[in-house]
Structure formats: C-alpha cells, structure tokens
Design a protein around this motif. Sequence first.
Motif, PDB file in Angstrom:
ATOM      1  N   CYS A 132       0.829  -1.211   0.000  1.00  0.00           N
ATOM      2  CA  CYS A 132       0.000   0.000   0.000  1.00  0.00           C
ATOM      3  C   CYS A 132       0.862   1.260   0.000  1.00  0.00           C
ATOM      4  O   CYS A 132       0.608   2.194  -0.762  1.00  0.00           O
ATOM      5  N   THR A 133       1.871   1.289   0.849  1.00  0.00           N
ATOM      6  CA  THR A 133       2.719   2.481   0.949  1.00  0.00           C
ATOM      7  C   THR A 133       3.426   2.768  -0.371  1.00  0.00           C
ATOM      8  O   THR A 133       3.626   3.925  -0.744  1.00  0.00           O
ATOM      9  N   THR A 134       3.780   1.716  -1.105  1.00  0.00           N
ATOM     10  CA  THR A 134       4.521   1.897  -2.350  1.00  0.00           C
ATOM     11  C   THR A 134       3.609   2.229  -3.527  1.00  0.00           C
ATOM     12  O   THR A 134       3.972   3.051  -4.388  1.00  0.00           O
ATOM     13  N   THR A 135       2.432   1.631  -3.570  1.00  0.00           N
ATOM     14  CA  THR A 135       1.604   1.730  -4.778  1.00  0.00           C
ATOM     15  C   THR A 135       0.369   2.614  -4.639  1.00  0.00           C
ATOM     16  O   THR A 135      -0.341   2.796  -5.633  1.00  0.00           O
ATOM     17  N   LEU A 136       0.095   3.153  -3.455  1.00  0.00           N
ATOM     18  CA  LEU A 136      -1.091   4.006  -3.315  1.00  0.00           C
ATOM     19  C   LEU A 136      -1.055   5.218  -4.245  1.00  0.00           C
ATOM     20  O   LEU A 136      -2.106   5.585  -4.802  1.00  0.00           O
ATOM     21  N   PRO A 137       0.090   5.861  -4.454  1.00  0.00           N
ATOM     22  CA  PRO A 137       0.090   6.953  -5.435  1.00  0.00           C
ATOM     23  C   PRO A 137      -0.360   6.515  -6.819  1.00  0.00           C
ATOM     24  O   PRO A 137      -1.034   7.281  -7.529  1.00  0.00           O
ATOM     25  N   ILE A 138      -0.021   5.288  -7.221  1.00  0.00           N
ATOM     26  CA  ILE A 138      -0.473   4.784  -8.526  1.00  0.00           C
ATOM     27  C   ILE A 138      -1.986   4.607  -8.532  1.00  0.00           C
ATOM     28  O   ILE A 138      -2.667   4.952  -9.510  1.00  0.00           O
ATOM     29  N   THR A 139      -2.526   4.076  -7.420  1.00  0.00           N
ATOM     30  CA  THR A 139      -3.979   3.870  -7.325  1.00  0.00           C
ATOM     31  C   THR A 139      -4.728   5.195  -7.394  1.00  0.00           C
ATOM     32  O   THR A 139      -5.730   5.332  -8.122  1.00  0.00           O
ATOM     33  N   ASN A 140      -4.268   6.190  -6.642  1.00  0.00           N
ATOM     34  CA  ASN A 140      -4.944   7.486  -6.642  1.00  0.00           C
ATOM     35  C   ASN A 140      -4.788   8.199  -7.990  1.00  0.00           C
ATOM     36  O   ASN A 140      -5.714   8.901  -8.439  1.00  0.00           O
ATOM     37  N   ILE A 151      -4.647  16.244 -11.057  1.00  0.00           N
ATOM     38  CA  ILE A 151      -3.801  15.424 -10.188  1.00  0.00           C
ATOM     39  C   ILE A 151      -2.694  16.299  -9.621  1.00  0.00           C
ATOM     40  O   ILE A 151      -1.917  16.903 -10.358  1.00  0.00           O
ATOM     41  N   THR A 152      -2.640  16.366  -8.282  1.00  0.00           N
ATOM     42  CA  THR A 152      -1.580  17.108  -7.594  1.00  0.00           C
ATOM     43  C   THR A 152      -0.808  16.159  -6.683  1.00  0.00           C
ATOM     44  O   THR A 152      -1.249  15.044  -6.399  1.00  0.00           O
ATOM     45  N   THR A 153       0.338  16.604  -6.209  1.00  0.00           N
ATOM     46  CA  THR A 153       1.174  15.774  -5.345  1.00  0.00           C
ATOM     47  C   THR A 153       0.457  15.412  -4.051  1.00  0.00           C
ATOM     48  O   THR A 153       0.584  14.285  -3.545  1.00  0.00           O
ATOM     49  N   GLY A 154      -0.312  16.339  -3.505  1.00  0.00           N
ATOM     50  CA  GLY A 154      -1.007  16.076  -2.247  1.00  0.00           C
ATOM     51  C   GLY A 154      -2.104  15.031  -2.360  1.00  0.00           C
ATOM     52  O   GLY A 154      -2.530  14.466  -1.344  1.00  0.00           O
ATOM     53  N   ASP A 155      -2.572  14.768  -3.553  1.00  0.00           N
ATOM     54  CA  ASP A 155      -3.643  13.784  -3.745  1.00  0.00           C
ATOM     55  C   ASP A 155      -3.132  12.344  -3.817  1.00  0.00           C
ATOM     56  O   ASP A 155      -3.932  11.410  -3.785  1.00  0.00           O
ATOM     57  N   LEU A 156      -1.834  12.141  -3.941  1.00  0.00           N
ATOM     58  CA  LEU A 156      -1.311  10.804  -4.206  1.00  0.00           C
ATOM     59  C   LEU A 156      -1.456   9.868  -3.007  1.00  0.00           C
ATOM     60  O   LEU A 156      -1.579   8.656  -3.183  1.00  0.00           O
ATOM     61  N   TYR A 157      -1.419  10.415  -1.777  1.00  0.00           N
ATOM     62  CA  TYR A 157      -1.592   9.576  -0.584  1.00  0.00           C
ATOM     63  C   TYR A 157      -2.934   9.827   0.092  1.00  0.00           C
ATOM     64  O   TYR A 157      -3.069   9.650   1.295  1.00  0.00           O
ATOM     65  N   GLN A 158      -3.914  10.220  -0.693  1.00  0.00           N
ATOM     66  CA  GLN A 158      -5.258  10.419  -0.160  1.00  0.00           C
ATOM     67  C   GLN A 158      -5.847   9.082   0.303  1.00  0.00           C
ATOM     68  O   GLN A 158      -5.650   8.045  -0.325  1.00  0.00           O
ATOM     69  N   ALA A 159      -6.549   9.100   1.437  1.00  0.00           N
ATOM     70  CA  ALA A 159      -7.199   7.909   2.013  1.00  0.00           C
ATOM     71  C   ALA A 159      -6.184   6.799   2.308  1.00  0.00           C
ATOM     72  O   ALA A 159      -6.437   5.626   2.052  1.00  0.00           O
ATOM     73  N   TYR A 160      -5.041   7.180   2.909  1.00  0.00           N
ATOM     74  CA  TYR A 160      -3.997   6.177   3.170  1.00  0.00           C
ATOM     75  C   TYR A 160      -4.418   5.174   4.232  1.00  0.00           C
ATOM     76  O   TYR A 160      -4.257   3.952   4.044  1.00  0.00           O
ATOM     77  N   LEU A 161      -4.970   5.636   5.367  1.00  0.00           N
ATOM     78  CA  LEU A 161      -5.277   4.729   6.481  1.00  0.00           C
ATOM     79  C   LEU A 161      -6.290   3.649   6.113  1.00  0.00           C
ATOM     80  O   LEU A 161      -6.030   2.457   6.343  1.00  0.00           O
ATOM     81  N   PRO A 162      -7.459   3.995   5.551  1.00  0.00           N
ATOM     82  CA  PRO A 162      -8.390   2.903   5.183  1.00  0.00           C
ATOM     83  C   PRO A 162      -7.816   1.979   4.114  1.00  0.00           C
ATOM     84  O   PRO A 162      -8.091   0.775   4.118  1.00  0.00           O
ATOM     85  N   THR A 163      -7.001   2.531   3.212  1.00  0.00           N
ATOM     86  CA  THR A 163      -6.439   1.685   2.158  1.00  0.00           C
ATOM     87  C   THR A 163      -5.397   0.724   2.702  1.00  0.00           C
ATOM     88  O   THR A 163      -5.350  -0.450   2.308  1.00  0.00           O
ATOM     89  N   VAL A 164      -4.548   1.192   3.622  1.00  0.00           N
ATOM     90  CA  VAL A 164      -3.526   0.299   4.174  1.00  0.00           C
ATOM     91  C   VAL A 164      -4.167  -0.789   5.032  1.00  0.00           C
ATOM     92  O   VAL A 164      -3.711  -1.938   5.039  1.00  0.00           O
TER      93      VAL A 164
END
Length: 201
Positions: A132-140, A151-164
């Motif tokens: 999740c930590t490595t590929t979440l930016p790809i998913t977002n 698409i902005t840099t701040g959006d790449l780790y959006q919704a990290y906790l529920p996704t991990v």
Amino acid sequence: WLKQFRPRPSRAPDAVSRRPLPPSLDAMAAAVPPQDFVGRVVGAASQGAVGALVAATLSAFTEPVVNNMLVNRLTLTEALAQIDMKRVYAFLQTTLSTNFIKFPFFEATNVVISGVDLPPTLRGTAAGAIFCTTTLPITNYRFRKAMGWPITTGDLYQAYLPTVLRDIIYGIVRNKVMAAMVAMSPERAGTNAGRFVNMFV
C-alpha cells in the motif's frame, strides 16, 4: 554346512501399511519444486503480470461505471448509459500500465516476505503495508484519471489509512488461503495450471 547357521536378514516393515502425514499449512514453500530465490521472485512476478492483464481489461469497463455511481450518485442504468468507448480505451492504457506495476510488485513482495521466519498473519501484515505504501500513489493517480480530475502531489496519498488497513487484511487472508489451497493438493500447486488457479481463487 556352517552356512545354515548364518542369521537371516530381518524383513523391512511393510511400506504399504504406512500412511503419509497430512501436509502442514505452513509447508507451502516445500510443496513446489525447489528453485532458487531469484527464480521464485521472477515466477511470482510473471504470475502477477497475467493477473494484471485480466484485471486491467475488466477495470477499464467497470471502474468508470462504479466511480460514476459513487461520486455522482447515478443509478446503474444512468452510469451504463454514459459509457464512452473512446474513454474506456484511453483508460485501458492507464489500467494496463498501473496494473503491470502493482500486481507483479505484490506477488514479488509476497515471495520475499514469505522467506522471513514469521507467522502467516505477520507476513500478510508486512506485505500489505509495504504494498500500500509503495503503490497508493499509482492507485490514486488512476482514480483521478478515470474521473477526469486534476492530479496534484497532495492527492497521491489520499485515504492512506483505510487503504492500508484493506491491503493488510487482504495480505493476511491471501497468505492463509494460499497455504490452505497448496496443502490440499501440493502436486497441483507445482504446475502452471495449479499456480493459475491458486492465484485467481
């Protein structure tokens, strides 16, 4: 005449009467033919590439529909009516490129983690967290691309906790189910068909 006094060799116990022990759920690595570590990682990545192709094709059609229903609150009929095949084809290029990174990476990570002496639950937790930590930016990136959003840099780790948390649960279940399926038929698990079935089930 002294030959008749030689002791006779004792008979070996009947091998037919011995029953083989059932395979352990933790013996997944020993169930497949032995091969080097790099070969296992490359083989797992190849299986992930097959899964990436199938999933990317399905996602190119289904993700725009699902995202439209969830974000824009449309009904299924309305979302299906708005399908544009040109956009589906364009999105297919995105799903292929992202899936060919994510799927092989997860399979290779799972093989690397399986080499660590940890319980299956901890192995699944580690694999899910790393994935999740490595590929979440790809998913977002893919999600926002499907919706046509900027698409902005701040959006790449959006919704990290529920996704991990989701990926950790998936990693744990995947490790346990895979071990159980290999234990059911170790011989089949060593074949291409067996690896295909175990991966997709």
